[in-house]
Enzyme design. Structure first.
Site, PDB file in Angstrom:
ATOM      1  N   ASN A 138       0.848  -1.127   0.024  1.00 34.14           N
ATOM      2  CA  ASN A 138       0.199   0.031   0.003  1.00 34.14           C
ATOM      3  C   ASN A 138       0.813   1.283  -0.102  1.00 34.14           C
ATOM      4  OD1 ASN A 138      -1.793   2.198   0.560  1.00 34.14           O
ATOM      5  ND2 ASN A 138      -2.138   1.692   2.682  1.00 34.14           N
ATOM      6  N   LYS A 184       0.096   4.232  -0.171  1.00 31.87           N
ATOM      7  CA  LYS A 184      -0.425   5.518   0.141  1.00 31.87           C
ATOM      8  C   LYS A 184      -0.211   6.544  -0.597  1.00 31.87           C
ATOM      9  CE  LYS A 184      -0.030   3.438   4.629  1.00 31.87           C
ATOM     10  NZ  LYS A 184       0.277   3.507   6.220  1.00 31.87           N
ATOM     11  N   HIS A 222      -9.518   1.538   4.794  1.00 34.79           N
ATOM     12  CA  HIS A 222      -8.337   1.563   5.396  1.00 34.79           C
ATOM     13  C   HIS A 222      -8.494   2.670   6.828  1.00 34.79           C
ATOM     14  CE1 HIS A 222      -4.152   2.805   6.447  1.00 34.79           C
ATOM     15  NE2 HIS A 222      -3.830   1.576   5.871  1.00 34.79           N
ATOM     16  N   GLU A 241      -7.011   5.119   7.762  1.00 33.38           N
ATOM     17  CA  GLU A 241      -6.571   6.629   7.247  1.00 33.38           C
ATOM     18  C   GLU A 241      -7.822   6.807   6.724  1.00 33.38           C
ATOM     19  OE1 GLU A 241      -3.014   5.689   5.379  1.00 33.38           O
ATOM     20  OE2 GLU A 241      -2.019   5.169   7.425  1.00 33.38           O
ATOM     21  N   GLU A 262      -5.537  -4.534  10.807  1.00 31.95           N
ATOM     22  CA  GLU A 262      -4.224  -3.536  10.970  1.00 31.95           C
ATOM     23  C   GLU A 262      -4.674  -2.681  12.269  1.00 31.95           C
ATOM     24  OE1 GLU A 262      -2.281  -2.789   7.033  1.00 31.95           O
ATOM     25  OE2 GLU A 262      -3.983  -1.144   7.281  1.00 31.95           O
ATOM     26  N   GLY A 272       2.661   2.643  10.587  1.00 33.29           N
ATOM     27  CA  GLY A 272       3.437   3.681  10.253  1.00 33.29           C
ATOM     28  C   GLY A 272       4.168   4.265  11.576  1.00 33.29           C
ATOM     29  N   SER A 276       3.446  -1.955  10.255  1.00 37.14           N
ATOM     30  CA  SER A 276       4.900  -1.890  10.507  1.00 37.14           C
ATOM     31  C   SER A 276       5.424  -3.419  10.233  1.00 37.14           C
ATOM     32  CB  SER A 276       5.276  -1.513  12.044  1.00 37.14           C
ATOM     33  OG  SER A 276       4.902  -0.123  12.309  1.00 37.14           O
TER      34      SER A 276
HETATM   35  P1  PGA Z   1       2.923   0.490   7.558  1.00 36.56           P
HETATM   36  O1  PGA Z   1       1.560   0.828   7.036  1.00 36.56           O
HETATM   37  O2  PGA Z   1       3.557  -0.744   6.959  1.00 36.56           O
HETATM   38  O3  PGA Z   1       3.441   1.649   7.002  1.00 36.56           O
HETATM   39  O4  PGA Z   1       2.689   0.377   9.128  1.00 36.56           O
HETATM   40  C1  PGA Z   1       0.532  -0.234   6.860  1.00 36.56           C
HETATM   41  C2  PGA Z   1      -0.901   0.037   6.130  1.00 36.56           C
HETATM   42  O5  PGA Z   1      -1.175   1.160   6.464  1.00 36.56           O
HETATM   43  O6  PGA Z   1      -1.293  -0.589   5.260  1.00 36.56           O
END
Ligand code: PGA
Length: 254
Positions: free
Chosen positions: A9, A11, A94, A96, A166, A172, A213
């Site tokens: 992903n 983003k 997601h 976000e 998640e 992140g 992460s």
């Molecule tokens: P990350 O993001 O691996 O940077 O923690 C995962 C995601 O939001 O899909």
């Protein structure tokens, strides 16, 4: 057995030019990984150029979001028909999107329905925030999100979907959940809810990823968990070497 699944992903990263460079850098390494479903989810402008680069490979393409309507007066939105021209997958719900763009269980449900109508495979994300976890609400939140996104779909349709657990506090932050705890949530809350809603067979067939992460150094520990089938990778999917290493870790766990 469920086929391992690794999705990147990106983003809101990578211009078309940068996307081309990244894909060129990872293409051979990803293609060399057998037995794993591999998917790249670039931002909308890069979907077409990346689709062209992936043509003739087994690497799949996904969008990161979409609207549920076919077309219409929805300035700034992208419809399922537009996504389905290039992509086979779409990330929906997601955290976000939920946190910053008003996504709710109801809109996620509409989007899942729209994805299915256009033969897109939804990658449906669920996860609790730190405050929810500390309040002991993890089970309630995950159950509500799973029910909200998937209620009413036929079991055989649900069986072909991909879900991603998640935990918001792990995204992140560099602070991944422990593999055992992630597996516990996937098994006791996600698959258990799916079993109640759609029966044991569908609940066992659904691929459930872990996200938050995931890096080359910890990926294998997640893939070793019995109820986790792969990873939704954010930051580490922006570097060719680390995303390929994570895909290799998924293959090594076969
Ligand atoms: P990350 O993001 O691996 O940077 O923690 C995962 C995601 O939001 O899909």
């Amino acid at each position: 057995m469920r086929k391992p699944f690794v999705a990147g992903n990106w983003k809101m990263h990578k211009t078309v030019e940068e996307a081309r460079l990244l894909v060129a850098e990872m293409l051979a390494g990803l293609q060399a990984v057998a037995g794993v479903e591999k998917v790249l989810c670039p931002p909308f402008p890069a979907l077409l150029p990346v689709a062209a680069m992936l043509m003739g490979t087994e690497i799949g393409l996904g969008a990161q979001n979409m609207h549920w309507e076919e077309e219409g007066a929805f300035t700034g939105e992208v419809s399922p028909r537009m996504v389905a021209e290039f992509a086979r997958y779409v990330i929906l719900g997601h955290s976000e999107r939920r946190a910053y763009f008003g996504e709710t269980d109801e809109t996620v449900h509409r989007k899942v329905a729209a994805a299915l109508k256009h033969d897109l495979v939804p990658i449906v994300c669920v996860g609790e925030t730190l405050a929810e976890r500390e309040a002991g609400a993890t089970e309630a939140v995950i159950t509500r999100q799973v029910r909200g996104a998937l209620a009413g779909f036929p079991p055989e349709t649900v069986a072909a979907m991909v879900l991603a657990y998640e935990p918001v506090w792990a995204i992140g932050t560099g602070k991944a959940a422990t593999p055992e705890e992630a597996n516990r949530v996937v098994k006791d809350h996600i698959r258990a809810t799916l079993a109640e809603m759609f029966g044991a067979e569908a609940a066992q067939a659904v691929r459930v990823l872990y996200g938050g992460s995931v890096k080359p150094h910890n990926a294998a520990d997640f893939f070793a968990q019995p109820d986790i089938d792969g990873a939704l990778v954010g930051g580490a999917s922006l570097k060719a070497a680390s995303f390929v290493a994570i895909a290799e870790a998924a293959a090594a766990g076969l």
